[in-house]
Write an enzyme that holds these catalytic residues in place. Structure first.
Site, PDB file in Angstrom:
ATOM      1  N   SER A 178       0.860  -1.230   0.059  1.00 23.78           N
ATOM      2  CA  SER A 178      -0.044  -0.038   0.078  1.00 23.78           C
ATOM      3  C   SER A 178       0.845   1.055  -0.027  1.00 23.78           C
ATOM      4  O   SER A 178       1.667   1.469  -0.885  1.00 23.78           O
ATOM      5  CB  SER A 178      -0.990  -0.034   1.112  1.00 23.78           C
ATOM      6  OG  SER A 178      -1.969   0.963   0.798  1.00 23.78           O
ATOM      7  N   ASP A 238     -10.152  -4.413  -5.821  1.00 22.15           N
ATOM      8  CA  ASP A 238      -9.694  -3.595  -4.489  1.00 22.15           C
ATOM      9  C   ASP A 238     -10.503  -2.375  -4.126  1.00 22.15           C
ATOM     10  O   ASP A 238     -10.322  -1.752  -5.016  1.00 22.15           O
ATOM     11  CB  ASP A 238      -8.146  -3.513  -4.683  1.00 22.15           C
ATOM     12  CG  ASP A 238      -7.489  -2.726  -3.565  1.00 22.15           C
ATOM     13  OD1 ASP A 238      -8.275  -2.223  -2.407  1.00 22.15           O
ATOM     14  OD2 ASP A 238      -6.219  -2.906  -3.471  1.00 22.15           O
ATOM     15  N   HIS A 257      -7.438  -5.738  -0.161  1.00 24.69           N
ATOM     16  CA  HIS A 257      -6.303  -4.620  -0.393  1.00 24.69           C
ATOM     17  C   HIS A 257      -5.283  -5.714   0.389  1.00 24.69           C
ATOM     18  O   HIS A 257      -4.145  -5.116   0.141  1.00 24.69           O
ATOM     19  CB  HIS A 257      -6.708  -3.513   0.401  1.00 24.69           C
ATOM     20  CG  HIS A 257      -5.608  -2.434   0.266  1.00 24.69           C
ATOM     21  ND1 HIS A 257      -5.099  -1.940  -1.141  1.00 24.69           N
ATOM     22  CD2 HIS A 257      -4.920  -1.667   1.041  1.00 24.69           C
ATOM     23  CE1 HIS A 257      -4.015  -1.188  -1.006  1.00 24.69           C
ATOM     24  NE2 HIS A 257      -3.906  -0.903   0.215  1.00 24.69           N
TER      25      HIS A 257
END
Lengths: 270, 550
Positions: free
Chosen positions: A94, A216, A244
């Site tokens: 991320s 996602d 995610h």
């Protein structure tokens, strides 16, 4: 402040160095399903950003961590403290994908290759060219949710109920969330959501693997494609995964994808 | 076995990617969606955007790591998009390969409202604390940024606050100062009266010189301002100490400059660029007779003599080019008497807060000039008769000859030698002789025009230069009148004295072309007159042609 203590740096295995950087809301325990697969071949380096997990809260500096460069500095300082100056495989989840990209710009020799899980150069929409998925107003609501969950209970009501701030109950509640401090979490949330590394992407030449989740809610498919276009030496792998956190929900897919990339880039010049 | 639809709280089951697998009626009611539609959705689609972020950044990682979630505060989207606060619990079930997640939601409207209030209260307290801390930091920053010493003293005369400068000044920490008695401080020594007065609500100010930590003497201005509570009672006072050492020094400098200005023997005038007088010092008034009030606003050019050309434009131009000018100028005093000034004028360039100025320094050099003139006069005049002496006479003769060569004209040189002067000297003494010489000089001058020169060459010899006589006859007439004038008897204390005079006349260009030759020719002619019986005149003999041509 000892850097390794500050960032609660943990090491596993032997071999080429591979640093795993957790995302916003998480800590290094999130890597526990990947580490067994690589500990035999790699020297795995796990850490918590200052303010997350078991890092030293006192080292948190709201100014420093209000931009991604503060987190980049954490990474570079850890590598320096470990004597690693080249050949590093950086695995970032991320927002940490962006941290890795910026680190590779800061010290091109240090990072040999990048493995980016669910990366997004910007979570916010920048119409008309870029659709990150969120608006600024969503951030405020997120901060509220965070407050209600771990300020409201863990840090405010729970201590009252349990009688002491350091009681085991409080500790346990705090442990379950990865960012234990509301101020830190707010800063990290802002930094994450206001970060915009689109301009830097095209300057990066480090080989990169983009692992994109097909469904996602945080990072639309189009973002993965955008990154793939912008990063010169990148491969894009779209995993048939919702969510995610494929490294937690589908570690076997992520491991397989990483192995392919690691083998393909093994002979590449460092 | 309880049927799920009988459970009064919403339930859902999803896979590891959030895909809803089954739901109960309560969730359908809560979300306003039929079960058939819900099982097409993923869990995150029941949440607003912020909830989705929270789900993916916080909840899924925990759930995937720990297999359970307890009492998580969330908001679900209601049938019309409204947000419904719920507490969520979740438990992982099923196999490790194909895990499933069972969610139980407790609608928590009331509880959530209560919590929201608590949270809101807490946030407000935090915000207030932050604002307070900010405010305090702000005030501290201001107090510490001030170059002055700032302190607060309570009614019991203990320090309650001292800013950084205050601490540095006295070389102690805030901890050492706060709570200590102010009477121990040199700042307040012997100022009991001021302290009592400020405690009755009166603002106090006094000056104080003291050695600081570094033992340098500093001059300060101390202000004490009372601090009153709502009832008007003095509860303490503020101390503001300004270091005015620099000001004191500057003031001393200014005083020095001012006294130099006042005491200078030179007249000092400040004008603007248009020469308007802005300021004058006492010496200016002493020199010019113009008192400051009368001089201010006048132009420097008012000092110029009316007939003289105004030299000020040239002066201004020189200053513009070189920044200064120096030279002599004749000016008029207020009473009309002229004076000669040695002037230096300098430009003070202007800047944003001041227009350009000219500073004039005037030295009255009239007396010196007069003395110089006197010396010059003495060098070229006979002290007894005040007539030009030989040097000046010869110089004038040369000049006459030069001008006569340019513009042909005659010059006559008369060589006079008194007859019978020696007897007067011998008989009546040198005083009488000198007096006679002076009287003769006056009489000779009376017979000439202003363009002519009467000179004394010493002893009883006089020379007369006639500038441009009409002809020889005119010269001879003058010689005759001079003989007659000299022959007039003189009354020396009742004693009649008489002298004669023998005169030789030489004319330019007839008798000679050069000054010395002209003098020599006249001398010889004078001897001819003596030989001819004295008290008469003779012309020089014309030289032969060859001598003149040479």
């Amino acid at each position: 402040m000892e850097i390794l203590q500050r960032n609660y740096v943990q090491q596993l295995g032997n071999g080429e160095p591979m640093l795993l950087a957790h995302g916003f809301g998480c800590n290094q325990t999130m890597w526990q399903r990947l580490t067994p697969a690589f500990a035999d071949e790699y020297r795995l380096i796990l850490f918590d950003y200052v303010g997350s997990g078991r890092s030293v809260r006192a080292a948190f500096d709201a100014q420093r961590y209000s931009t991604l460069q503060g987190y980049v500095a954490d990474v570079l300082e850890i590598c320096a403290a470990l004597g690693i100056s080249e050949g590093l495989t950086f695995v970032g989840h991320s927002v940490s994908a962006s941290v890795g990209l910026l680190a590779s710009l800061a010290q091109p020799k240090l990072i040999k290759r990048l493995i980016l899980i669910g990366p997004s150069p910007s979570f916010l929409n920048h119409p008309p060219d870029y659709f990150g998925g969120f608006e600024q107003a969503d951030l405020n609501e997120l901060l509220n949710l965070m407050d209600q969950n771990y300020i409201g209970w863990a840090n405010y009501l729970a201590p009252l109920a349990a009688g002491a701030p350091d009681s085991p109950t409080t500790q346990a509640l705090n442990e379950s969330f990865c960012s234990t401090d509301p101020q830190v979490a707010r800063v990290f949330a802002r930094t994450t959501f206001f970060a915009d590394t689109r301009a830097e992407l095209t300057r990066i030449t480090t080989p990169a693997l983009i692992i994109q989740h097909e469904r996602d809610a945080l990072v639309p498919l189009s973002v993965g494609e955008y990154m793939h276009r912008a990063l010169r030496h990148s491969q894009l792998e779209v995993l048939d995964v919702g969510g995610h956190c494929a490294h937690l929900s589908h570690p076997e897919l992520v491991i397989a994808s990483m192995r392919r990339f690691l083998q393909a880039t093994a002979s590449a010049p460092a | 076995m309880i049927k799920l639809d009988q459970v009064p709280c919403p339930l859902a089951q999803c896979d590891g990617q959030g895909q809803l697998l089954s739901v109960n009626v309560a969730l359908c009611q809560l979300t306003g969606k039929p079960a058939a539609q819900l099982v097409q959705l993923r869990l995150e689609q029941l949440l607003p955007p912020a909830g989705r972020i929270f789900l993916h950044t916080h909840l899924w990682p925990m759930l995937l790591r720990d297999g359970e979630l307890r009492e998580i505060y969330l908001k679900l989207l209601g049938p019309h998009g409204e947000l419904i606060p719920v507490l969520a619990n979740c438990q992982q079930t099923g196999s490790t390969e194909r895990p499933q997640y069972c969610w139980v939601f407790f609608v928590a409207q009331e509880r959530s409202a209560f919590e929201a209030e608590l949270l809101d209260a807490r946030q407000r307290v935090e915000a207030a604390n932050l604002a307070l801390a900010d405010n305090e930091r702000f005030l501290n920053t201001i107090a510490n940024a001030l170059p002055s010493l700032v302190a607060y003293v309570d009614r019991q005369l203990h320090y309650r606050f001292a800013n950084q400068v205050y601490q540095d000044w006295f070389g102690c920490t805030s901890e050492a100062i706060i709570g200590s008695a102010i009477l121990a401080s040199p700042l307040f020594a012997n100022e009991d009266a001021a302290i009592q007065a400020v405690l009755t609500g009166q603002v106090q100010q006094f000056e104080r010189s003291m050695a600081t930590g570094q033992h340098t003497l500093r001059h300060t201005l101390v202000n004490l301002t009372p601090d009153c509570d709502l009832l008007g009672e003095v509860i303490g006072f503020f101390v503001l100490v300004s270091d005015v050492s620099a000001l004191k020094l500057a003031q001393a400098d200014l005083q020095l400059a001012a006294s130099v200005y006042e005491a200078a023997s030179e007249g000092i005038v400040v004008t603007d660029a248009q020469l308007q007088i802005i300021s004058v010092n006492p010496a200016f008034t002493r020199i010019t007779g113009w008192p400051a009030p009368a001089a201010l606003g006048c132009s420097m050019s008012t000092l110029n003599p009316p007939e003289a050309p105004d030299h000020h434009p040239a002066l201004v131009e020189a200053i513009q080019q070189h920044g200064q000018w120096a030279g002599e100028s004749w000016y008029l005093r207020r009473d009309g008497r002229p004076f000669l000034a040695w002037q230096t004028v300098a430009a003070l360039p202007g800047h944003e807060s001041a227009a350009p100025r000219l500073v004039w320094m005037l030295n009255d050099i009239t007396e010196r000039w007069q003395k110089d003139e006197r010396i010059r006069h003495l060098a070229f005049h006979d002290p007894l008769t005040n007539l030009p002496n030989r040097a000046l006479t010869m110089e004038r003769l040369e000049q006459l000859i030069i001008s006569a060569q340019r513009q042909p004209k005659h010059i006559a040189l008369l060589y006079l030698d008194l007859d019978g002067f020696k007897q007067i000297n011998d008989q009546f003494g040198h005083d009488a002789g000198d007096w006679v010489l002076q009287q003769v000089a006056l009489r000779l001058v009376a017979q000439t025009r202003s363009a002519d020169t009467v000179a004394r060459f010493g002893g009883d010899e006089f020379i007369v230069l006639l500038n441009h006589p009409m002809d020889a006859l005119a010269s001879s007439q003058i010689a005759e009148r001079m003989i007659a004038a000299v022959n007039q008897a003189l009354d020396w204390g009742g004693q009649a004295l008489q002298v004669g005079v023998s005169i030789g006349i030489a004319q330019f260009p007839i008798h000679a072309l050069r000054a010395a030759e002209l003098l020599q020719a006249a001398d010889q002619a004078m001897y001819a007159a003596k030989t001819a019986g004295k008290n008469t005149f003779r012309f020089a003999r014309a030289p032969d042609a060859t001598a003149l041509q040479a």
